[in-house]
Write an enzyme that holds these catalytic residues in place. Structure first.
Site, short mmCIF file in Angstrom:
data_model
loop_
_atom_site.label_atom_id
_atom_site.label_comp_id
_atom_site.label_asym_id
_atom_site.label_seq_id
_atom_site.Cartn_x
_atom_site.Cartn_y
_atom_site.Cartn_z
CB CYS A 99 -73.76 -24.05 -11.67
SG CYS A 99 -72.65 -23.25 -12.85
CG HIS A 392 -71.64 -27.69 -15.36
ND1 HIS A 392 -72.95 -27.75 -14.76
CD2 HIS A 392 -71.09 -26.32 -15.01
CE1 HIS A 392 -73.37 -26.92 -14.12
NE2 HIS A 392 -72.02 -25.86 -14.43
CB CYS A 422 -70.03 -23.11 -6.71
SG CYS A 422 -69.36 -23.82 -8.23
#
EC number: 2.3.1.16
Length: 436
Positions: A99, A392, A422
């Site tokens: 990510c 996302h 994160c």
């Protein structure tokens, strides 16, 4: 104490973020259904350059990322170069840091500029949760390989006879950590339980994120950083994120059942990010080169840091480890920031990190620091909403955050801002941005 990071060229020029653009972010199997990440990547890079009226031949490097990679196009960066009119000799390579992928891409381009290797580069990422690399079982893969070498029909039939119906079943991409088998959602549940994050707190953060994102769109604050996309087969268009709940109520969040621990859990689909399709890119260059070209930067990269921790517990606590390093490298403290934008993978993960920022005990036991990172002022935190609302697309989120933060920083008269995220594998990223 981490050393100061000097993100300037030998001539003292800063790393300028000149432009940033993204596609609308769309929930899985909606507006971008059937559109590969590569196509979205080409789409956003091409549009960004056209909006700037920027000669693509001036781009010297492209660093792009894709988390859910397609075997037929393993180097998305190079394919973007070939599909957007850039010079054939443009350097291009792909990165992946889960990510935090486009933060890594931005850092790599920045390092190339600092070294003097290039003056201008593009960083970004794209991911599709709708076009996935569906695999086959190990038994079927081995059998297919053996079939390609079998010379007689009898040998081929014998090989095929060893397969069961189970062997023929498709294998979707894994959603869990390779080393532990633990999924992101299960980790979010663990963090909620370990750090006392209640269901009510998680739902409240999700509601806040959607409410602020809806207002940001309504007030026209996001429009300039999101392109209108016409995905194939060109029968429809999308110009706005389609995950944002514009008229939700806090009470509606409480109605959903837990998704990962049905009996005792607090993490739901409403307080987690959905699977999302999208792409985002930023244009980086040497400060002096931007002036030569008559381009006004959105802002500058002041510092960055990446962290890695264990994956068995608190795997998504990366922001609490990477942020103090980035702050130290920038020579500032949390209180010096005008804005803080933290990736909201899950409300539970976000709130656990917020809690650890203010924990002296955490700082002493895990960071080797005598004092806490600092209490987060929620008036500075995710002021336009976050990933819970926007969605996302894994590799694209960092570039979205950089562009969105710098534009908001400019509206507020400049200053410093933190972007932090994160990432799977116990990874974390933090980047300090500045605008004038």
């Amino acid at each position: 104490m981490t050393r100061l990071q000097n993100l300037t060229t030998r001539q003292g020029e800063r790393i300028a973020v000149v432009s940033g653009l993204r596609t609308p972010f769309a929930r899985q199997a909606t507006a971008f259904n059937g559109v590969p990440a590569l196509d979205m990547g080409k789409m956003v890079v091409n549009e960004m350059l056209q909006e700037l009226d920027f000669d693509p031949k001036l781009i010297e490097q492209v660093v792009f990322g894709q988390v859910v990679q397609m075997p037929e196009a393993p180097n998305i960066a190079r394919e973007i170069v070939l599909g957007t009119g850039m010079h054939i000799g443009t350097d291009a390579y792909s990165v992946t840091r889960a990510c935090a992928t486009s933060f890594q891409a931005a850092a790599n381009v920045a390092e190339s500029i600092i070294s003097g290797t290039i003056d201008i580069g593009i960083a970004g990422g794209a991911d599709s949760s709708s076009v996935l690399p569906i695999g086959v079982s190990k038994k079927l893969a081995a059998t297919l390989l053996a079939l390609s070498k079998a010379r007689t029909m009898s040998k081929r039939l014998k090989l095929l006879s060893t397969l069961s119906v189970k062997d023929l079943m498709p294998v979707p991409p894994a959603v869990a950590e390779y080393s532990t088998g633990i999924s992101m959602g299960q980790t979010a549940e663990q963090m909620a339980k370990s750090h006392g994050i209640t269901r009510q707190e998680q739902d409240a953060l999700a509601y806040r994120s959607h409410t602020l994102a809806a207002k940001a769109w309504k007030d026209g604050l996001i429009r300039g950083e999101v392109m209108t996309a016409f995905p194939e087969p060109y029968g429809q268009w999308i110009d706005k994120d389609n995950n944002i709940r514009e008229d939700s109520t806090l009470e509606s969040y409480a109605k959903l059942r837990p998704a990962f621990d049905r009996k005792f859990g607090t993490v739901t689909a409403a307080n987690s990010t959905p699977l999302t399709d999208g792409a985002a890119a930023i244009l980086l260059m040497r400060e002096g080169r931007a002036k030569e070209l008559g381009l006004k930067p959105l802002g500058y990269i002041r510092s960055y840091a990446f962290s890695a921790i264990g994956v068995e517990q608190d795997m998504l606590m990366g922001p609490s480890y990477a942020t103090p390093m980035a702050l130290d490298r920038a020579g500032i403290s949390l209180s010096d920031l005008t804005l803080i934008d933290m990736h909201e993978a899950f409300a539970a993960q976000t709130l656990a990190n917020v809690k650890m920022f203010g924990s002296k005990k955490f700082a002493q036991e895990n960071l080797g620091r005598s004092q806490a990172i600092g209490e987060i002022d929620m008036d500075k935190f995710n002021v336009l909403g976050g990933s819970l609302a926007y969605g996302h697309p894994f590799a694209a989120t960092g570039a979205r955050m950089i562009t969105q933060t710098l534009r908001e920083l400019q509206r507020r008269g400049g200053g410093f801002a933190l972007n932090t995220a994160c990432a799977a594998g116990g990874l974390g990223a933090a980047m300090i941005l500045e605008a004038e």
